[in-house]
Design a protein around this motif. Sequence first.
Motif, PDB file in Angstrom:
ATOM      1  N   VAL A  41      15.717 -29.918 -59.843  1.00 11.50           N
ATOM      2  CA  VAL A  41      14.818 -31.046 -59.620  1.00 11.50           C
ATOM      3  C   VAL A  41      13.389 -30.695 -60.017  1.00 11.50           C
ATOM      4  CG1 VAL A  41      13.874 -32.627 -57.895  1.00 11.50           C
ATOM      5  CG2 VAL A  41      16.277 -31.949 -57.772  1.00 11.50           C
ATOM      6  N   MET A  42      12.953 -29.477 -59.658  1.00 17.09           N
ATOM      7  CA  MET A  42      11.563 -29.099 -59.911  1.00 17.09           C
ATOM      8  C   MET A  42      11.392 -28.245 -61.159  1.00 17.09           C
ATOM      9  SD  MET A  42      10.566 -28.262 -55.937  1.00 17.09           S
ATOM     10  CE  MET A  42       8.836 -27.945 -56.321  1.00 17.09           C
ATOM     11  N   GLY A  43      12.506 -27.787 -61.748  1.00 15.00           N
ATOM     12  CA  GLY A  43      12.422 -27.023 -62.985  1.00 15.00           C
ATOM     13  C   GLY A  43      11.961 -25.597 -62.824  1.00 15.00           C
ATOM     14  N   GLU A  44      12.158 -25.031 -61.641  1.00 14.44           N
ATOM     15  CA  GLU A  44      11.723 -23.656 -61.366  1.00 14.44           C
ATOM     16  C   GLU A  44      12.905 -22.706 -61.441  1.00 14.44           C
ATOM     17  OE1 GLU A  44      10.571 -21.445 -57.316  1.00 14.44           O
ATOM     18  OE2 GLU A  44       9.062 -22.907 -57.950  1.00 14.44           O
ATOM     19  N   GLN A  45      12.824 -21.734 -62.341  1.00 18.27           N
ATOM     20  CA  GLN A  45      13.913 -20.779 -62.508  1.00 18.27           C
ATOM     21  C   GLN A  45      14.026 -19.888 -61.273  1.00 18.27           C
ATOM     22  OE1 GLN A  45      15.810 -21.052 -65.155  1.00 18.27           O
ATOM     23  NE2 GLN A  45      17.233 -19.419 -64.623  1.00 18.27           N
ATOM     24  N   PRO A  46      15.228 -19.697 -60.728  1.00 22.23           N
ATOM     25  CA  PRO A  46      15.379 -18.844 -59.537  1.00 22.23           C
ATOM     26  C   PRO A  46      14.946 -17.415 -59.819  1.00 22.23           C
ATOM     27  CG  PRO A  46      17.356 -20.168 -59.904  1.00 22.23           C
ATOM     28  CD  PRO A  46      16.495 -20.320 -61.114  1.00 22.23           C
ATOM     29  N   SER A  47      14.347 -16.793 -58.824  1.00 29.17           N
ATOM     30  CA  SER A  47      13.934 -15.391 -58.936  1.00 29.17           C
ATOM     31  C   SER A  47      14.184 -14.708 -57.603  1.00 29.17           C
ATOM     32  CB  SER A  47      12.448 -15.289 -59.285  1.00 29.17           C
ATOM     33  OG  SER A  47      11.646 -15.707 -58.181  1.00 29.17           O
ATOM     34  N   PRO A  48      14.310 -13.386 -57.613  1.00 28.36           N
ATOM     35  CA  PRO A  48      14.476 -12.667 -56.338  1.00 28.36           C
ATOM     36  C   PRO A  48      13.334 -12.948 -55.370  1.00 28.36           C
ATOM     37  CG  PRO A  48      15.014 -11.237 -58.180  1.00 28.36           C
ATOM     38  CD  PRO A  48      14.426 -12.484 -58.770  1.00 28.36           C
ATOM     39  N   GLU A  49      12.124 -13.115 -55.901  1.00 29.19           N
ATOM     40  CA  GLU A  49      10.964 -13.373 -55.049  1.00 29.19           C
ATOM     41  C   GLU A  49      11.081 -14.729 -54.357  1.00 29.19           C
ATOM     42  OE1 GLU A  49      10.269 -10.304 -57.900  1.00 29.19           O
ATOM     43  OE2 GLU A  49      10.790 -12.415 -58.262  1.00 29.19           O
ATOM     44  N   THR A  50      11.505 -15.740 -55.089  1.00 28.86           N
ATOM     45  CA  THR A  50      11.664 -17.069 -54.493  1.00 28.86           C
ATOM     46  C   THR A  50      12.749 -17.059 -53.429  1.00 28.86           C
ATOM     47  OG1 THR A  50      10.985 -18.123 -56.573  1.00 28.86           O
ATOM     48  CG2 THR A  50      12.143 -19.501 -54.979  1.00 28.86           C
ATOM     49  N   ILE A  51      13.849 -16.394 -53.724  1.00 29.21           N
ATOM     50  CA  ILE A  51      14.948 -16.327 -52.766  1.00 29.21           C
ATOM     51  C   ILE A  51      14.515 -15.585 -51.506  1.00 29.21           C
ATOM     52  CG2 ILE A  51      17.238 -15.315 -52.363  1.00 29.21           C
ATOM     53  CD1 ILE A  51      17.845 -15.966 -55.325  1.00 29.21           C
ATOM     54  N   THR A  52      13.820 -14.465 -51.691  1.00 30.74           N
ATOM     55  CA  THR A  52      13.349 -13.702 -50.546  1.00 30.74           C
ATOM     56  C   THR A  52      12.383 -14.516 -49.690  1.00 30.74           C
ATOM     57  OG1 THR A  52      13.615 -11.612 -51.739  1.00 30.74           O
ATOM     58  CG2 THR A  52      12.161 -11.595 -49.836  1.00 30.74           C
ATOM     59  N   THR A  53      11.500 -15.255 -50.336  1.00 32.72           N
ATOM     60  CA  THR A  53      10.559 -16.101 -49.592  1.00 32.72           C
ATOM     61  C   THR A  53      11.300 -17.166 -48.798  1.00 32.72           C
ATOM     62  OG1 THR A  53       8.789 -15.757 -51.217  1.00 32.72           O
ATOM     63  CG2 THR A  53       8.610 -17.687 -49.806  1.00 32.72           C
ATOM     64  N   ALA A  54      12.303 -17.782 -49.413  1.00 33.28           N
ATOM     65  CA  ALA A  54      13.074 -18.813 -48.708  1.00 33.28           C
ATOM     66  C   ALA A  54      13.827 -18.216 -47.521  1.00 33.28           C
ATOM     67  CB  ALA A  54      14.053 -19.481 -49.672  1.00 33.28           C
ATOM     68  N   ARG A  92      19.286 -10.767 -43.106  1.00 38.20           N
ATOM     69  CA  ARG A  92      18.316 -10.847 -44.199  1.00 38.20           C
ATOM     70  C   ARG A  92      18.811 -10.079 -45.428  1.00 38.20           C
ATOM     71  NH1 ARG A  92      13.908  -7.972 -46.465  1.00 38.20           N
ATOM     72  NH2 ARG A  92      12.215  -9.368 -47.124  1.00 38.20           N
ATOM     73  N   GLY A  93      19.201  -8.841 -45.224  1.00 36.11           N
ATOM     74  CA  GLY A  93      19.667  -8.028 -46.338  1.00 36.11           C
ATOM     75  C   GLY A  93      20.910  -8.602 -46.989  1.00 36.11           C
ATOM     76  N   ASP A  94      21.825  -9.105 -46.171  1.00 36.82           N
ATOM     77  CA  ASP A  94      23.061  -9.678 -46.703  1.00 36.82           C
ATOM     78  C   ASP A  94      22.782 -10.913 -47.553  1.00 36.82           C
ATOM     79  OD1 ASP A  94      24.425  -7.687 -45.404  1.00 36.82           O
ATOM     80  OD2 ASP A  94      25.212  -8.977 -43.809  1.00 36.82           O
ATOM     81  N   LEU A  95      21.879 -11.778 -47.084  1.00 35.97           N
ATOM     82  CA  LEU A  95      21.565 -13.005 -47.825  1.00 35.97           C
ATOM     83  C   LEU A  95      20.903 -12.685 -49.157  1.00 35.97           C
ATOM     84  CD1 LEU A  95      20.258 -15.336 -44.967  1.00 35.97           C
ATOM     85  CD2 LEU A  95      22.391 -15.585 -46.257  1.00 35.97           C
ATOM     86  N   ILE A  96      19.971 -11.773 -49.148  1.00 34.88           N
ATOM     87  CA  ILE A  96      19.291 -11.414 -50.390  1.00 34.88           C
ATOM     88  C   ILE A  96      20.266 -10.752 -51.360  1.00 34.88           C
ATOM     89  CG2 ILE A  96      17.511  -9.939 -51.396  1.00 34.88           C
ATOM     90  CD1 ILE A  96      15.877 -10.431 -48.828  1.00 34.88           C
ATOM     91  N   ALA A  97      21.092  -9.848 -50.850  1.00 31.20           N
ATOM     92  CA  ALA A  97      22.048  -9.149 -51.723  1.00 31.20           C
ATOM     93  C   ALA A  97      23.072 -10.098 -52.320  1.00 31.20           C
ATOM     94  CB  ALA A  97      22.753  -8.050 -50.919  1.00 31.20           C
TER      95      ALA A  97
END
Length: 206
Positions: A173-186, A86-91
């Motif tokens: 495709v959806m026009g959503e700018q990436p954010s740390p929160e979105t990445i963490t949720t995924a 988890r930590g590695d993917l987020i980092a």
Amino acid sequence: MTPAESAAAARPRVEGEREREILEAALDVLAEVGYDRLTMDAVASAAKASKATLYRRWETKASLVLEAVLAQKGPIGDLPDTGTLRGDLIASHCGHGGLTDERQMAVFSSMLTALTRDAEFAEGFRTQFLGPKTELTRQLFTRARDRGELRDDVDIDVIGPALAGIILHRQFVMGEQPSPETITTAVDQIILPAVLRSSPSQKDLS
């Protein structure tokens, strides 16, 4: 030595700080107008150099853009080691050079058409840029497997690119700018439940 090799050897090289300035200018133009509209003239103007200077170092637009993209991604081998997948993917996906890096994403989006229309650029990009990145992701998952985090049936080659695929789909495709929160949720709701030996607990996600 062939006549062509002799001629190439006789050309003064663009190197050092001047080379970095030209590569930065190429990235600026790329992010602003996209690959299709990028020209050697435009890069030369942005870098305050002559077009002949560029052609002494890069024979094609594809070779210039590819080297500029490779130069800005940072050294291969900067693999985060947080002790958990988890930590590695987020980092590795957040921050400079990751999916939340606005400049990198602007450059990447400007190259999408080139990947389908310019065979020279597409081949170099896939082997020299995506190839090493894919290998780093594979190392993250392999290390997690060695720690005993992954189920034995996980196909690393399939799951490895999944996080980037999810985030890039949401952006392009959806026009959503990436954010740390979105990445963490995924990571927490899609990637980890798909690969871990048991569902991650709240302690694991802290």
